[in-house]
Scaffold this active site. Structure first.
Site: not given
Ligand code: PGA
Length: 253
Positions: A67, A136, A138, A143
């Protein structure tokens, strides 16, 4: 799903890096799907160490990141293109032009997403997809309630996602509201998927993804349908798994 619970977060990152390195040794021309975020910094740190030790080369590989923020050009310090250069690409031997991310600065985000999806298909799809996990649930920026069949497209980010990522932006500057992300269908076409989650903040999402129903409420739960998905966890992220002892028994190392 293969659930590997390692003794701590550095050991989880090391295991993930070893899985990626093993894939590159077996298949030097692999198409890698790469991720960003705090969890991946340790994984990339280990990969760089393996590269410097002569134990892995990226010279034949191609990569597609999950992304990118809409509106941020690749040279913006908060862009994922910039993150990838700083955390990985500047330290390894990947060929210039072999590392792909959506172009956040593209004037038409829908068209850019379609172009990116087509580029992944043209590359023969992803051999090994690396994933983080949002609190959450994702994967990528898919999302909750994302279609489980989605392909690359612009997505509006949840408030909690933007709050979690605001630490990477200067004070007073909020993360963009929209990102271009590979879809869940895109991710599910990858031949192998490797998800890394560490820390107590991920424990609820991990439990839902591994032991909950397959549901767009927790998008990572779709990996239950993937024929070759490995989750590498530390004990804090594994803390809410009902069957943790079982996973430790079958994969003690
Ligand atoms: P993080 O993000 O490694 O910064 O916790 C993971 C994500 O949101 O996919």
């Amino acid at each position: 799903m293969k659930i590997l619970i390692r003794p701590d977060a550095p050991a989880a990152a090391a295991r993930a890096a070893e899985i990626i390195a093993a894939r590159l040794r077996a298949q030097p021309g692999a198409v890698l799907g790469l991720a960003t975020g705090g969890t991946m910094e340790a994984v990339y740190g280990r990969l760089i160490a393996l590269h410097r030790a002569g134990q892995v080369s990226f010279a034949g590989a191609t990569s597609f990141n999950l992304d990118e923020y809409v509106g941020l050009a690749g040279d913006h310090p908060c862009s994922y293109r910039h993150y990838m250069a700083e955390k990985l690409f500047d330290h390894i031997d990947m060929r210039a032009g072999a590392a792909h991310l959506p172009r956040g600065e593209a004037p038409d985000a829908d068209a850019e997403a379609a172009r990116y999806e087509a580029a992944i298909v043209a590359a023969g799809d992803i051999d090994l997809q690396l994933l983080g996990l949002g609190q959450n649930g994702h994967i990528g920026f898919n999302e909750p309630t994302s279609s489980l069949a989605s392909v690359t497209r612009p997505k509006t980010l949840e408030r909690s996602t933007r709050a979690a990522n605001s630490q990477y932006f200067p004070d007073g500057i909020e993360p963009p509201r929209i990102a271009i992300t590979m879809g869940i269908g895109t991710i599910m076409r990858a031949r192998e998927v490797l998800l890394v989650a560490t820390g107590a903040a991920k424990a609820r999402a991990v439990a839902q993804v591994v032991e909950g129903p397959v549901s767009a409420r927790w998008p990572g739960s779709v990996l239950q349908m993937h024929p070759r998905a490995t989750l590498v966890l530390d004990p804090a992220a594994a803390a809410e798994l009902e069957l943790a002892e079982y996973y430790r028994d079958i994969h003690p190392d």
